[in-house]
Scaffold this active site. Structure first.
Site, PDB file in Angstrom:
ATOM      1  N   GLU A  58      23.710  27.020   4.014  1.00  0.00           N
ATOM      2  CA  GLU A  58      23.573  28.018   5.069  1.00  0.00           C
ATOM      3  C   GLU A  58      22.113  28.393   5.201  1.00  0.00           C
ATOM      4  O   GLU A  58      21.396  28.504   4.204  1.00  0.00           O
ATOM      5  CB  GLU A  58      24.398  29.273   4.756  1.00  0.00           C
ATOM      6  CG  GLU A  58      25.877  29.118   4.992  1.00  0.00           C
ATOM      7  CD  GLU A  58      26.616  30.449   4.924  1.00  0.00           C
ATOM      8  OE1 GLU A  58      25.958  31.456   4.583  1.00  0.00           O
ATOM      9  OE2 GLU A  58      27.809  30.483   5.223  1.00  0.00           O
ATOM     10  N   HIS A 110      16.567  16.549   3.542  1.00  0.00           N
ATOM     11  CA  HIS A 110      16.903  17.141   4.842  1.00  0.00           C
ATOM     12  C   HIS A 110      18.261  17.852   4.811  1.00  0.00           C
ATOM     13  O   HIS A 110      18.555  18.653   5.684  1.00  0.00           O
ATOM     14  CB  HIS A 110      16.859  16.086   5.947  1.00  0.00           C
ATOM     15  CG  HIS A 110      18.015  15.141   5.952  1.00  0.00           C
ATOM     16  ND1 HIS A 110      17.980  13.912   5.340  1.00  0.00           N
ATOM     17  CD2 HIS A 110      19.247  15.240   6.498  1.00  0.00           C
ATOM     18  CE1 HIS A 110      19.132  13.300   5.514  1.00  0.00           C
ATOM     19  NE2 HIS A 110      19.931  14.082   6.210  1.00  0.00           N
ATOM     20  N   ASP A 140      12.416  11.964   0.996  1.00  0.00           N
ATOM     21  CA  ASP A 140      13.607  12.622   1.527  1.00  0.00           C
ATOM     22  C   ASP A 140      14.654  12.816   0.431  1.00  0.00           C
ATOM     23  O   ASP A 140      15.850  12.610   0.645  1.00  0.00           O
ATOM     24  CB  ASP A 140      14.204  11.846   2.701  1.00  0.00           C
ATOM     25  CG  ASP A 140      15.278  12.662   3.442  1.00  0.00           C
ATOM     26  OD1 ASP A 140      15.162  13.899   3.461  1.00  0.00           O
ATOM     27  OD2 ASP A 140      16.226  12.067   3.977  1.00  0.00           O
ATOM     28  N   GLY A 213      27.326  13.848   7.627  1.00  0.00           N
ATOM     29  CA  GLY A 213      27.977  14.391   6.439  1.00  0.00           C
ATOM     30  C   GLY A 213      27.857  13.489   5.242  1.00  0.00           C
ATOM     31  O   GLY A 213      28.071  13.906   4.103  1.00  0.00           O
ATOM     32  N   ASN A 214      27.490  12.223   5.458  1.00  0.00           N
ATOM     33  CA  ASN A 214      27.346  11.268   4.354  1.00  0.00           C
ATOM     34  C   ASN A 214      25.972  11.310   3.698  1.00  0.00           C
ATOM     35  O   ASN A 214      25.781  10.704   2.647  1.00  0.00           O
ATOM     36  CB  ASN A 214      27.587   9.847   4.846  1.00  0.00           C
ATOM     37  CG  ASN A 214      29.054   9.527   5.025  1.00  0.00           C
ATOM     38  OD1 ASN A 214      29.439   8.867   5.958  1.00  0.00           O
ATOM     39  ND2 ASN A 214      29.881  10.015   4.124  1.00  0.00           N
ATOM     40  N   SER A 215      25.006  11.940   4.317  1.00  0.00           N
ATOM     41  CA  SER A 215      23.648  11.943   3.776  1.00  0.00           C
ATOM     42  C   SER A 215      23.626  12.439   2.336  1.00  0.00           C
ATOM     43  O   SER A 215      24.196  13.472   2.016  1.00  0.00           O
ATOM     44  CB  SER A 215      22.737  12.835   4.620  1.00  0.00           C
ATOM     45  OG  SER A 215      22.434  12.227   5.832  1.00  0.00           O
ATOM     46  N   LEU A 271      -2.118   2.106  -7.188  1.00  0.00           N
ATOM     47  CA  LEU A 271      -3.053   1.009  -7.421  1.00  0.00           C
ATOM     48  C   LEU A 271      -4.477   1.419  -7.064  1.00  0.00           C
ATOM     49  O   LEU A 271      -5.436   0.829  -7.558  1.00  0.00           O
ATOM     50  CB  LEU A 271      -2.673  -0.207  -6.569  1.00  0.00           C
ATOM     51  CG  LEU A 271      -1.479  -1.047  -7.028  1.00  0.00           C
ATOM     52  CD1 LEU A 271      -1.206  -2.147  -6.012  1.00  0.00           C
ATOM     53  CD2 LEU A 271      -1.726  -1.646  -8.398  1.00  0.00           C
ATOM     54  N   GLY A 272      -4.615   2.413  -6.183  1.00  0.00           N
ATOM     55  CA  GLY A 272      -5.938   2.808  -5.718  1.00  0.00           C
ATOM     56  C   GLY A 272      -6.453   1.870  -4.652  1.00  0.00           C
ATOM     57  O   GLY A 272      -7.635   1.495  -4.653  1.00  0.00           O
ATOM     58  N   VAL A 273      -5.563   1.484  -3.713  1.00  0.00           N
ATOM     59  CA  VAL A 273      -5.960   0.560  -2.651  1.00  0.00           C
ATOM     60  C   VAL A 273      -5.373   1.001  -1.322  1.00  0.00           C
ATOM     61  O   VAL A 273      -4.426   1.776  -1.271  1.00  0.00           O
ATOM     62  CB  VAL A 273      -5.481  -0.884  -2.941  1.00  0.00           C
ATOM     63  CG1 VAL A 273      -6.056  -1.400  -4.249  1.00  0.00           C
ATOM     64  CG2 VAL A 273      -3.948  -0.965  -2.945  1.00  0.00           C
ATOM     65  N   GLU A 274      -5.965   0.491  -0.260  1.00  0.00           N
ATOM     66  CA  GLU A 274      -5.358   0.536   1.058  1.00  0.00           C
ATOM     67  C   GLU A 274      -5.330  -0.885   1.586  1.00  0.00           C
ATOM     68  O   GLU A 274      -6.261  -1.668   1.357  1.00  0.00           O
ATOM     69  CB  GLU A 274      -6.145   1.445   2.013  1.00  0.00           C
ATOM     70  CG  GLU A 274      -5.969   2.919   1.736  1.00  0.00           C
ATOM     71  CD  GLU A 274      -6.660   3.790   2.769  1.00  0.00           C
ATOM     72  OE1 GLU A 274      -7.241   3.241   3.732  1.00  0.00           O
ATOM     73  OE2 GLU A 274      -6.633   5.015   2.612  1.00  0.00           O
ATOM     74  N   GLY A 275      -4.250  -1.234   2.275  1.00  0.00           N
ATOM     75  CA  GLY A 275      -4.142  -2.601   2.779  1.00  0.00           C
ATOM     76  C   GLY A 275      -3.266  -2.650   4.003  1.00  0.00           C
ATOM     77  O   GLY A 275      -2.705  -1.648   4.436  1.00  0.00           O
TER      78      GLY A 275
END
Length: 470
Positions: A58, A110, A140, A213-215, A271-275
């Site tokens: 609620e 959620h 989530d 309702g299944n979440s 890992l300390g990366v961007e890709g």
């Protein structure tokens, strides 16, 4: 138009094999006894269903009522009389899974977000008030605790990394509030990244039905272990079309461990990366016969990948023995492991495959946040700002190497909110002065100026300019 609806169901997918005509020389698959024709999943359901719960919440919702005083002319004429507000109670339902006999329950974030009261109803109809131990909007997931005064039925985690397409799975939940329901199907796909319901887009896809309702319900394997937590469907109508998504159990377990360990937030190794994902053009350029892997575009100096000898331009092909099919794996695979753990990384450099051992670490809190709420009278009044670090970037779902000063929240109705300077906005400059730290912002706001020229950006990198007079 296809839409990804928020997770609304619990899915359990099962499949039954059947014989079909084949050539005489080929082996046939037939049940050895009559019992094979009467195969049932009832033992699996009997084992797992008691650990799946219903969750009722609620919350109080306040909505501002439109009135004649919303017009500036009438508001000024009558002395700023405000419009009215209407408050009402909203209730919703979802599902959850008991993962520890002491009463630890996992569900979707959620399902319980902004809830004032949470009630957990067991399969045997016992009811308990629940306490939130930890929420993790990035995945989530939310972890709850109930006190039943006695051990409760609980599910053990399956190793979701060992799941294979075609595996039989069961989904248990409470769709549409009709009561506990079991559906069946198979694992339709792995490592799905199209479902943008969390920052960790790495889902198990199943054809089991998911409905409102299944979440938060359980996706279990035929051994009765928790393979994943159902969270989303891909649907045009909001009903099940046989394309459902579950959060992998290995990621769920990591969040549960954080909650049980008393952490207020989840801190995951990196890992300390961007890709970015390798497409067909890049694959041809680096000598791959198909689009696979993730090419490294930036490395954090002194980070795990940097210390292990990885470089910009390397194409990561596998982490911990798991193939990397997209850039999302650079975040997900380390995020399911432990701080300090060593993991093998296979990569391509100069047309040659190589392998290195990377010692994972937590994203650093450098620079310090210096969280500050801006007062006074400026376009930023009412905004709370902080210095971005890899740790904060991870916490709020930004690319890990993002730098600068970010707005964490804005008071509703404040000057900052009026100029739409809200959560997630990164401040680049004010009146030509670059803003690299919170102290830069507070210093420039102390100086007198006839107006403000502000440059900001967001997580997508789009730059906007605001011109504001005093």
């Amino acid at each position: 138009m296809k839409r990804l609806w928020p997770p609304t169901g619990v899915i359990l997918a099962l499949g039954l094999g059947f014989a079909h005509p084949v050539a005489a020389q080929e082996p046939t698959f037939q049940p050895a006894t009559d019992a094979g024709l009467r195969a049932t999943y009832a033992p699996v359901v009997e084992k797992t269903a008691p650990a799946v719960v219903n969750i009722y919440t609620e919350r109080t919702v306040t909505r501002q009522m439109r009135s004649v005083f919303d017009d500036p002319f009438f508001r000024d004429f009558f002395g700023g009389v405000p419009g009215g507000a209407r408050t009402r109670r909203e209730s919703s339902l979802g599902s959850g899974v008991i993962v520890d006999q002491s009463g630890i329950v996992v569900t979707n974030n959620h399902v319980v977000e902004n809830a004032g009261a949470i009630k957990v109803v067991l399969a045997d109809r016992r009811e308990y008030e629940a306490e939130i131990l930890l929420t993790d909007p990035q995945t989530d997931l939310a972890i709850l605790s109930i006190d039943a005064g006695a051990p409760l039925p609980a599910l053990s985690f399956a190793d979701s990394d060992t799941a294979a397409v075609g595996d039989i799975v069961l989904a248990i939940g409470n769709p549409f509030g009709v009561g506990q329901t079991v559906t069946s199907g198979i694992v339709s796909a792995l490592s799905r990244t199209a479902a943008s319901v969390s920052d960790y887009q790495f889902f198990i896809q199943t054809d089991a039905a998911i409905n409102p309702g299944n979440s938060g319900g359980a996706l279990v394997d035929v051994d009765g272990n928790l393979l994943g937590v159902n969270t989303a469907i891909y649907s045009r109508s909001g009903g099940s079309n046989g394309i459902g998504f579950a959060i992998p159990g290995n990621l769920v377990r990591q969040v549960v461990d954080s909650a049980v360990g008393g952490q207020m937030t989840v801190r995951r190794p990196w890992l300390g990366v961007e890709g970015r994902s390798v497409d067909s053009r890049l694959a041809a350029a680096v000598g791959l016969d198909r689009p696979i892997g993730a090419i490294l575009e930036a490395l954090y100096p002194g980070g795990p990948a940097d210390l292990a000898g990885l470089k910009e331009g390397d194409v990561v092909l596998a982490i911990g023995g798991q193939d990397v099919l997209s850039a999302e794996a650079l975040k997900y695979r380390p995020g399911t492991r432990r701080d300090g753990e060593r993991v093998a990384v296979r990569y391509l450099r100069d047309g040659r495959e190589r392998e290195t051992q990377v010692r994972l670490a937590l994203p650093p809190e450098t620079p310090a946040r210096e969280t500050t709420t801006i007062g006074g009278s400026s376009p930023f009044t009412g905004a709370t700002v902080a210095n971005l670090s890899p740790a904060l970037a991870e916490e709020i779902g930004f690319p890990p190497l993002t730098e600068g000063v970010v707005i964490l929240e804005t008071v509703r109705g404040s000057i900052a909110s009026r100029y739409r300077l809200g959560r997630g906005v990164i401040i680049l400059s004010v009146n030509g002065e670059p803003i690299e730290r919170v102290r830069d912002l507070t210093a420039v706001l102390k100086t007198s100026a006839p107006g403000y020229l502000i440059q900001v950006t967001n997580r997508s990198g789009r730059v906007s300019t605001l011109r504001i007079g005093r």
